[in-house]
Enzyme design. Structure first.
Site, PDB file in Angstrom:
ATOM      1  N   ARG A   1       0.900  -1.093  -0.053  1.00 45.63           N
ATOM      2  CA  ARG A   1      -0.134  -0.040  -0.014  1.00 45.63           C
ATOM      3  C   ARG A   1       0.927   1.524  -0.020  1.00 45.63           C
ATOM      4  O   ARG A   1       0.407   2.123  -0.417  1.00 45.63           O
ATOM      5  CB  ARG A   1      -0.944  -0.091   0.895  1.00 45.63           C
TER       6      ARG A   1
ATOM      7  N   GLU B   1       2.065   1.886  -3.530  1.00 46.17           N
ATOM      8  CA  GLU B   1       0.601   2.524  -4.229  1.00 46.17           C
ATOM      9  C   GLU B   1       0.535   3.719  -4.154  1.00 46.17           C
ATOM     10  O   GLU B   1       0.456   4.571  -4.873  1.00 46.17           O
ATOM     11  CB  GLU B   1      -0.462   1.556  -3.693  1.00 46.17           C
TER      12      GLU B   1
ATOM     13  N   SER C   1      15.073  14.777   3.576  1.00 53.99           N
ATOM     14  CA  SER C   1      16.053  13.680   4.065  1.00 53.99           C
ATOM     15  C   SER C   1      15.236  12.412   4.606  1.00 53.99           C
ATOM     16  O   SER C   1      14.355  12.397   5.438  1.00 53.99           O
ATOM     17  CB  SER C   1      16.995  14.099   4.835  1.00 53.99           C
TER      18      SER C   1
END
Lengths: 147, 147, 147, 147, 147, 147, 147, 147, 147, 147
Positions: free
Chosen positions: G88, G91, G114
């Site tokens: 996920r 995604e 960073s």
């Protein structure tokens, strides 16, 4: 016992006994390519066929059981195999894949040649200019279903 | 003119004229698979063969020239083709690749089946349980050279 | 015994005995590259050649058997090898691949250089500006078959 | 003008004029493989060499300029090329890569064959059993620096 | 003994003894990066250098032998390494690769920076705003050969 | 206007005017590698710097705007670049990556060399045995934060 | 001891003792995500922190040493992880990656967030329509350096 | 009109008008990240929201229609993106992926954080040691269903 | 104990006892597909369900514990699985993926079918022309959240 | 006309006319998923069906021809699709692939579910806790042939 361990055991016994795939073909009444597929754990034998293979090779009867299972298929490890003999078949598809598709659709319509309801034979054609390998595939044509 | 542009031009003309690969086979005296390979720019025709193809399809004679060139071969774009008809041949190798290798080495020794000195035929086998696609490959056996 | 285990056994013995590939070339009457290919299990030896290799290296005679088999070829694990010496040959093809294809087709027509009916020699060319590696490949030209 | 556009323009002109790479070799006094590499934009010519190539092919002088630039090299699009002629060289490395590495290190020590200080020739060896392609590579041996 | 087993043995001994790469630099009179490359089996030491490394780390003398061999190089397993420290160098090439190519060709002409006749140093630059890592690479320029 | 279109426009103008990156370095008071990175659209210039670059190359002022944007970075198309000059830097990491990691951690602790707070210079070192390319990277050391 | 062996040993002990990451957070005074990262060998602890972790889990003190080393980072084996929870996050980047880039550049200019000077917290938000997972990342903005 | 053509048209208009995502947030009453997702064609707006976006940017009303469609999602072209800002999020998952999984399972049980019933905010945290980027994700926890 | 070791132990016991997944379905009151998922370590059982599975198979009670953990999911090793039965589901998505997406969006709007709040049943449909496999998936529709 | 151009033309007309796939289902007497597959050029219609589709959408009759051809199938460009709706089906196979294989073999023996003699329906199940997507696949079981 892992798949490749069984395969190795059967091949080692086959070599030690000097039995060819053609010998097994005669004993089982099944094609040698299919028998090799069982031994490489790509096809599953009946209980009786499995026992015949195992006893012909002089191995313990318990091994027969595992030859009856539906294996996780795929005998090649690499996406594009490096072995020259096997690679040639991939090259054939690269070069003749689209022509084959065009010809099959022209002869049969939209659908595919089944790789399940399928047989494959290998023959040696003697030829004075050099022997030839003949590979004959026969698969049921499956038309696409509409619904 | 790029390779696929030529192929598309030839296929469009072939469809418009209602000419089959089998028709071209009769006119050229060459197998339909090989002719399809020329049209898909995977094989190179002689000047005469190229002219016959182009004139049969009713196209301008200048197109013949490009059918005589040695193309950069490989008719499939993807590493693992998604088209189901073509993929089945890859699956056949995944499942039967090692068995084929074992049988060929047993029959011929160490070497390969040539994909260059090679022919491929497709036949339709009528069958009441469903017609079958028959693919016959014939390649010269090339033994590995020692030196 | 797995392929790499045999290779390692042979190379260890070769190093311990201080035998070079050039020494094996003299004893077997075969080129050192081919002998190295047998040891790396990429080529298959005759029974006699296998026995000579094994006995020269002072190993048990039973090892000879496995050197006569047709191995699953491909000595490199990665798609694009990282070893700098080996990678240079891939770079040569990236840079000179299309030129080589153009020149061979111009000289021979449509077809390929065989990698099976094929020999490969490596020579050391002494040069005051730095010695040079000379690699000579010789493969039979195979014209594409029409059918 | 993009790289492949220049290459296509030069090859089209070369074909139309019926000039071979061997002809260009005689005119430029450079090897035909190197000249093909310049045309495929893998190598860079001097101003004078570029002008000779362009004028021999009957093209506009301004094209010469771009043949003198240092191109972004790599003439093959795919990781594992599908063209059978080019693939054979990859197969040669898969099969003979480790043997070549072993032999070069035995003859030269730790280092590589340069692919930059490097030449490549292609010759046709006539042979009654079928002509042979001879590929001769010569690269400076570069020993690894210690520091 | 496999490559990584040797590396692990050497690194474990180095840690147990509290010896730094900088200490080894002083003892061997070779740069610490090169010594680390020998220990990671990416570079090959002379017999004498290998013995010094092994004895400094208090290990058995027989280990020295394997440090003199030409290893199969490539210390990273993944195509695109996931380790952040190592990845940054890949990112540097993604971002500055084309600019570097343009500048080197402008300064030197067509050719490359050798990665074989090559040295690499790492220095610590103290800086009140945060210390800096300085990496200095020096490689011989190799112009492309014409032939 | 797409990124590569801008880059090509700037490089074409730079070549036509015979301006080197070193010339631009003097005019802008910025390092030539950084300026090349702006032109290859890997770095973003201030409004003033962008205007200077554009006017020096004799191009229309509107182009300056796009040089001030934060581009989608990554100047190389392939995972493993085929260009030999660029590939050498990947090979350096394959061979020296783990040694570099070991040395930096020994000198600085756990963390990385920044590729953002970072500079890169390229110098030509004249050498009678062949000029050398010197690449100097300087990046802030960033220690891993704990929380 | 290999990395994953240490991780497994620590996790097994943690489970057997019924200690949660939240418990370790209280004992060490460090965030539970960071502690989990130490245990998965993605972050390095101080000598004291390592000892506390090891003793809390009731393991032998010698294990603490290895938790202080700078590990080769990357806890996921596959390029695109198959685990749904982890996928996920990939995604999210596929869908929101470009929007995130646009917003950060609009707010901060050219540079990055960073991943080293960085913290990550996970909180449970109770919600009658279904509890929510809250992930809070905080990383220092690093502007690109010009030079 | 293809997806990226629409995105480019909207971004160009947004820049020309000097409108920020924060401005759009105020006008639409939706978060700026979500609005950016609509513009990058990763999310679909209502008819009314789409019209507001298009009219605010001074574009033709017909463009609104396409912002209401469910797009084929995925805004990044490469498997592992090369852009440093975007890559850092991939690195975060490589380093902290397994720790995140462990913590979420410990807090919530077996299941995932939804990437659909999900929001994402980006805030600027001013900090004298350097401003920080804060990314807050909130997703519904979805427990695995048993059946 | 590693994941696949547990799976193998359970499957071996299941086979030895001649218990089918349908038997387990009756004993547990859970669907056979979900139970198979627990055994392949893709789903997590409650303490009670785990104990029932383990005792039904006649195995030691301690094994139950590991069936309650949230596993690292993904039961297939290869990106594109080679097993023909499994591959067909990938082919279905290649062929019908875009049509499925279009139909679901037309019926439900922008969002997805959950693979978490999800069930999957397999039924055997007897058919004189050949039995049919029926696969019924049911997943909650999750609309994309706006924020 | 290329495949995607036809698809786009049909979808644009369908949207402009406000016709749903369900409307087309009623007019053609074919399932909406199959009709969508024809429009996405993954299935081939009869001459009559093609004419009905084209005329219902108010397009020129010549377009019907191309809907009767056997297309090169594969509607997704990426190996692992990034679109969340489509990806979920891949995830389902990753998680439930091996369980599905085990159950089908237990119920049917060695063989596969055909993806050619195959239908797929999508239904909307209303549910107060959130509507559910129901996907019903039905494929003929094909047992492996022995020969």
């Amino acid at each position: 016992m892992s798949t490749s361990a069984i395969t190795e055991k059967l091949l080692t016994a086959k070599k030690a006994k000097g039995i060819t795939f053609a010998d097994l073909e005669k004993i089982l009444g099944r094609d040698e390519v299919w028998i090799a597929a069982v031994i490489y754990r790509q096809a599953s034998a009946s209980q009786e066929e499995a026992s015949k293979i195992v006893s012909t090779l002089g191995l313990e009867p318990e091994l027969a059981e595992s030859l009856t299972e539906s294996p996780l298929k795929g005998s090649l490890e690499q996406t594009i195999p490096t072995d020259p003999l096997i690679y040639r078949f991939y090259e054939i598809m690269q070069v003749y894949g689209m022509p084959i598709k065009a010809i099959i659709h022209e002869k049969f319509g939209d659908g595919i040649m089944s790789a399940i309801d399928f047989t494959l034979d290998i023959e040696k054609e003697e030829d004075p200019k050099g022997d030839r390998v003949k590979v004959i595939m026969s698969g049921k044509f499956l038309p696409y279903k509409k619904w």
